[in-house]
Design an enzyme around this catalytic site. Structure first.
Site, mmCIF file in Angstrom:
data_model
loop_
_atom_site.group_PDB
_atom_site.id
_atom_site.type_symbol
_atom_site.label_atom_id
_atom_site.label_comp_id
_atom_site.label_asym_id
_atom_site.label_seq_id
_atom_site.Cartn_x
_atom_site.Cartn_y
_atom_site.Cartn_z
ATOM 1 N N CYS A 14 -28.573 5.034 -3.785
ATOM 2 C CA CYS A 14 -28.268 3.831 -2.875
ATOM 3 C C CYS A 14 -28.371 4.455 -1.358
ATOM 4 O O CYS A 14 -28.537 5.542 -1.256
ATOM 5 C CB CYS A 14 -27.117 3.097 -3.372
ATOM 6 S SG CYS A 14 -25.470 3.804 -3.346
ATOM 7 N N ASN A 17 -23.991 6.132 -1.272
ATOM 8 C CA ASN A 17 -23.433 6.851 -2.659
ATOM 9 C C ASN A 17 -22.097 6.812 -2.761
ATOM 10 O O ASN A 17 -21.609 7.686 -3.518
ATOM 11 C CB ASN A 17 -23.871 8.247 -2.687
ATOM 12 C CG ASN A 17 -23.870 9.098 -4.226
ATOM 13 O OD1 ASN A 17 -23.296 10.170 -3.995
ATOM 14 N ND2 ASN A 17 -24.060 8.234 -5.220
ATOM 15 N N ARG A 20 -22.785 1.546 -5.247
ATOM 16 C CA ARG A 20 -23.715 0.822 -6.048
ATOM 17 C C ARG A 20 -24.238 2.330 -6.970
ATOM 18 O O ARG A 20 -24.089 2.076 -8.412
ATOM 19 C CB ARG A 20 -25.008 0.362 -5.555
ATOM 20 C CG ARG A 20 -24.631 -1.034 -4.694
ATOM 21 C CD ARG A 20 -25.760 -1.510 -3.976
ATOM 22 N NE ARG A 20 -25.882 -0.740 -2.889
ATOM 23 C CZ ARG A 20 -26.974 -0.656 -1.936
ATOM 24 N NH1 ARG A 20 -27.793 -1.627 -2.213
ATOM 25 N NH2 ARG A 20 -27.004 0.215 -0.988
ATOM 26 N N SER A 21 -24.533 3.126 -6.692
ATOM 27 C CA SER A 21 -25.017 4.280 -7.314
ATOM 28 C C SER A 21 -24.155 5.222 -8.235
ATOM 29 O O SER A 21 -24.397 5.313 -9.466
ATOM 30 C CB SER A 21 -26.016 5.367 -6.594
ATOM 31 O OG SER A 21 -25.504 5.854 -5.535
ATOM 32 N N ASP A 132 -25.958 -4.753 -1.565
ATOM 33 C CA ASP A 132 -25.016 -3.945 -1.071
ATOM 34 C C ASP A 132 -23.672 -4.483 -0.878
ATOM 35 O O ASP A 132 -23.402 -5.722 -0.237
ATOM 36 C CB ASP A 132 -25.402 -3.412 0.424
ATOM 37 C CG ASP A 132 -24.293 -2.618 1.042
ATOM 38 O OD1 ASP A 132 -23.410 -1.993 0.467
ATOM 39 O OD2 ASP A 132 -24.843 -1.828 2.200
#
Ligand code: 4NP
Length: 168
Positions: A14, A17, A20-21, A132
């Site tokens: 993403c 970091n 989301r990721s 996001d």
């Protein structure tokens, strides 16, 4: 193949970091552990940006993930050229992440490893990217976790079932 050599190597990406990721990373780790196949998988996450290098996931994401049983302890890092060698599939959370990854890819083969998380969404999903949540409230974090729990399971099933049909 030895147990220490992962068969499937997935990197989630993403922007920062920290939301989301790392959530996708934690959910995917939980899935492979619960299925008893963690040794066959290498799972990691990274950001296209540099803003949060070394940070734990955002406290709001950690809180919402914790409530669903995920303990997010990843430290943010920026995606590197070496990641395109190391990982088989590199999954961006939104269109900007995917475009940045394609631009950063050092070769056409590396570029072919880049995918969008939405490729693993249910056909009925209301989104075609992982939004996001950074400037959103609780609903934004819950939405991200809903989308990622569903798509990580679909990703897991697609990879395990298609690439290793003989392993049960
Ligand atoms: P992520 O969320 O890309 O899901 O980790 C963000 C985190 C930080 C920022 C933007 C998005 N930021 O602008 O600092």
């Amino acid at each position: 193949m030895s147990e220490s050599t992962p068969t499937h190597k997935v990197l989630f990406v993403c922007l920062g970091n920290i939301c989301r990721s790392p959530a996708a990373d934690g959910i995917m780790h939980s899935i492979v552990e619960s299925r008893g196949v963690a040794a066959h998988w290498k799972i990691d996450s990274a950001g296209t940006g540099r803003y949060h290098i070394g940070d734990l996931p955002d406290h709001r994401m950690r809180l919402h993930a914790r409530r669903r049983g995920y303990d997010l302890t990843h430290r943010a890092r920026q995606v590197s050229e070496a990641d395109f060698e190391e990982f088989d599939i590199i999954i961006g959370m939104d269109d900007a992440n995917v475009a940045d990854l394609r631009r950063l890819a050092p070769s056409p083969e590396a570029q072919a490893k880049v995918h969008a998380m939405a490729e693993y969404f249910a056909p009925t999903a209301r989104y075609d990217y992982v939004p996001d949540p950074y400037y959103e409230g609780s609903e934004g974090f819950e939405l991200v976790l809903d989308l990622l729990e569903d798509s990580c399971m679909r990703l897991f099933e697609r990879i395990e079932e298609k690439e290793t049909p003989d392993r049960q």
